[in-house]
Design a protein around this motif. Structure first.
Motif, PDB file in Angstrom:
ATOM      1  N   LEU A  62     -14.121 -94.953 -25.319  1.00  0.00           N
ATOM      2  CA  LEU A  62     -13.689 -96.329 -25.086  1.00  0.00           C
ATOM      3  C   LEU A  62     -13.295 -97.035 -26.381  1.00  0.00           C
ATOM      4  O   LEU A  62     -12.181 -97.560 -26.499  1.00  0.00           O
ATOM      5  N   LEU A 119      -9.459 -98.266 -27.958  1.00  0.00           N
ATOM      6  CA  LEU A 119      -9.295 -99.661 -28.352  1.00  0.00           C
ATOM      7  C   LEU A 119      -8.823 -99.763 -29.797  1.00  0.00           C
ATOM      8  O   LEU A 119      -7.930-100.568 -30.118  1.00  0.00           O
ATOM      9  N   HIS A 178      -5.312-101.556 -30.653  1.00  0.00           N
ATOM     10  CA  HIS A 178      -5.349-102.775 -31.453  1.00  0.00           C
ATOM     11  C   HIS A 178      -4.462-102.645 -32.681  1.00  0.00           C
ATOM     12  O   HIS A 178      -3.782-103.597 -33.084  1.00  0.00           O
ATOM     13  N   GLY A 214     -13.488 -98.157 -17.708  1.00  0.00           N
ATOM     14  CA  GLY A 214     -13.163 -99.244 -18.629  1.00  0.00           C
ATOM     15  C   GLY A 214     -11.758 -99.118 -19.186  1.00  0.00           C
ATOM     16  O   GLY A 214     -11.049-100.121 -19.354  1.00  0.00           O
ATOM     17  N   VAL A 215     -11.345 -97.884 -19.486  1.00  0.00           N
ATOM     18  CA  VAL A 215      -9.983 -97.651 -19.978  1.00  0.00           C
ATOM     19  C   VAL A 215      -8.957 -98.094 -18.939  1.00  0.00           C
ATOM     20  O   VAL A 215      -7.934 -98.707 -19.270  1.00  0.00           O
ATOM     21  N   SER A 218      -9.347-100.416 -16.516  1.00  0.00           N
ATOM     22  CA  SER A 218      -9.333-101.879 -16.422  1.00  0.00           C
ATOM     23  C   SER A 218      -8.677-102.511 -17.647  1.00  0.00           C
ATOM     24  O   SER A 218      -7.897-103.467 -17.532  1.00  0.00           O
ATOM     25  N   PHE A 219      -9.005-101.979 -18.822  1.00  0.00           N
ATOM     26  CA  PHE A 219      -8.399-102.492 -20.043  1.00  0.00           C
ATOM     27  C   PHE A 219      -6.886-102.326 -20.008  1.00  0.00           C
ATOM     28  O   PHE A 219      -6.135-103.233 -20.393  1.00  0.00           O
ATOM     29  N   SER A 220      -6.427-101.161 -19.561  1.00  0.00           N
ATOM     30  CA  SER A 220      -4.991-100.876 -19.532  1.00  0.00           C
ATOM     31  C   SER A 220      -4.244-101.859 -18.646  1.00  0.00           C
ATOM     32  O   SER A 220      -3.151-102.332 -18.994  1.00  0.00           O
ATOM     33  N   THR A 255      -5.152-104.897 -17.914  1.00  0.00           N
ATOM     34  CA  THR A 255      -5.154-106.205 -18.564  1.00  0.00           C
ATOM     35  C   THR A 255      -4.163-106.255 -19.715  1.00  0.00           C
ATOM     36  O   THR A 255      -3.382-107.210 -19.852  1.00  0.00           O
ATOM     37  N   LEU A 256      -4.175-105.221 -20.558  1.00  0.00           N
ATOM     38  CA  LEU A 256      -3.232-105.182 -21.675  1.00  0.00           C
ATOM     39  C   LEU A 256      -1.801-105.157 -21.165  1.00  0.00           C
ATOM     40  O   LEU A 256      -0.912-105.802 -21.749  1.00  0.00           O
TER      41      LEU A 256
END
Length: 255
Positions: free
Chosen positions: A115, A119, A123, A161-162, A164-166, A168-169
Motif C-alpha cells: 500500500l 502511494l 505521489h 485499499g489500492v 479505493s485509492f485508485s 479516488t485519485l
C-alpha cells in the motif's frame, strides 16, 4: 496498441513474474521502460536483454517503501529516459497465514510494500503528470482485494485499499487527462504465488483445487495479465478511468 510507441513507462517489481512479462511486452510496443525492483541485478539483466532489441530500458534497484529512494529514481528516469507517461504499480509481497496467527510486525511489512509503496510512486509521479496534462496509471491489485482470500487478510486489505485509492485519485486528476485504473489478477503462476501455495503435496492440492474452480481450468500465467495493463496504458483506453478489471479466467465475476 495506439499511443504506446516512444512513451516512457515506470514498472515496479519489473524484474520477475508479471513485471518482467510486462516489461517485455511494453518494450515490444516501443515503450522505453524503467524497471524498478528490489533485486537490481535481475532488473539490470532484463534491461540489457530489452536494450538489445533497440528500445531503451534502464534498471533501478529501489525499495519502494522508501519515499527518498523512489523520489531519486523518478528524478533520474525523467533526466535520462524523458518525462514519465505511464506508471504501473506492480510490485507486491505476501505471506500466507490466518489473521490470528500473524503479528503487527508482519502487518507493517505487508502494508509498507503493498500500500505505501504504490502511494510513494503515485505521489512522486502524479505531480509531474499534472504539470504536463497527461498520464496513464495502472495499479496491479488482486482479486483478493475485491472478494477476499483466506490466509491473505492484511494483503487483501492493502489490495482493497489500492482499489479505493485508485478510484479516488482517478476523480482528482481526470481534468488533467490522467487515467487511473486497476487490474486484479486471480491466481497466477508467479514466485509470489508459489511462496503463498507452498511446496510439496499441500501446494499441489491447492493448485489443483484452484484449477478446478477456475472456469478456464488452469491457473493464470503472467502473459495473461500484460495485455490488460498495456490496453489501459494505451490511447485505446483514453476515455477509461477509475475502473477495475479482473483477469482471473472467470474465477470471480462480481461487478
Amino acid at each position: 496498441m495506439k499511443g504506446l510507441s516512444n512513451r516512457v513507462a515506470v514498472i515496479t517489481g519489473g524484474a520477475g513474474g508479471i513485471g518482467a512479462a510486462l516489461c517485455r511486452r511494453m518494450n515490444e510496443e516501443g515503450v522505453k521502460v524503467a524497471i524498478l525492483d528490489l533485486n537490481r541485478d535481475a532488473a539490470a539483466s532484463l534491461a540489457d536483454e530489452l536494450g538489445r532489441g533497440g528500445v531503451e530500458a534502464k534498471a533501478y534497484g529501489v525499495d519502494i517503501t522508501s519515499y527518498e529512494q523512489v523520489e531519486a529514481a523518478i528524478a533520474d528516469i525523467e533526466a535520462t529516459l524523458g518525462p514519465i507517461d505511464i506508471l504501473v504499480n506492480n510490485a507486491g509481497w505476501d505471506h500466507a497465514a490466518r489473521f490470528v496467527d500473524t503479528d503487527p510486525q508482519l502487518w507493517q511489512k505487508l502494508i509498507a510494500i503493498n500500500l505505501v509503496g504504490p502511494l510513494n510512486l503515485q505521489h512522486t509521479v502524479v505531480k509531474r503528470m499534472i504539470a504536463r496534462g497527461f498520464g496513464r496509471i495502472v495499479n496491479v491489485s488482486s482479486d483478493a482485494g475485491r472478494v477476499g482470500s483466506s490466509g491473505e487478510s492484511v494483503y487483501s486489505a492493502c489490495k482493497g485499499g489500492v482499489i479505493s485509492f485508485s478510484k479516488t485519485l482517478a476523480r482528482e486528476v481526470a481534468r488533467k487527462q490522467i487515467t487511473v485504473n486497476v487490474v486484479c489478477p486471480g491466481p497466477t503462476e508467479t514466485a509470489l504465488f508459489r511462496d503463498f501455495a507452498g511446496a510439496g503435496e499441500s501446494g499441489e492440492k491447492l493448485r489443483g483445487a484452484l484449477a478446478k474452480a477456475i472456469p478456464f481450468g488452469r491457473l493464470g500465467q503472467p502473459q495473461d495479465v500484460v495485455g490488460a495493463v498495456c490496453f489501459l496504458s494505451s490511447d485505446d483506453a483514453a476515455f477509461i478511468t477509475g475502473q477495475v478489471l479482473s483477469v482471473s479466467g472467470g474465477l470471480t465475476m462480481a461487478g
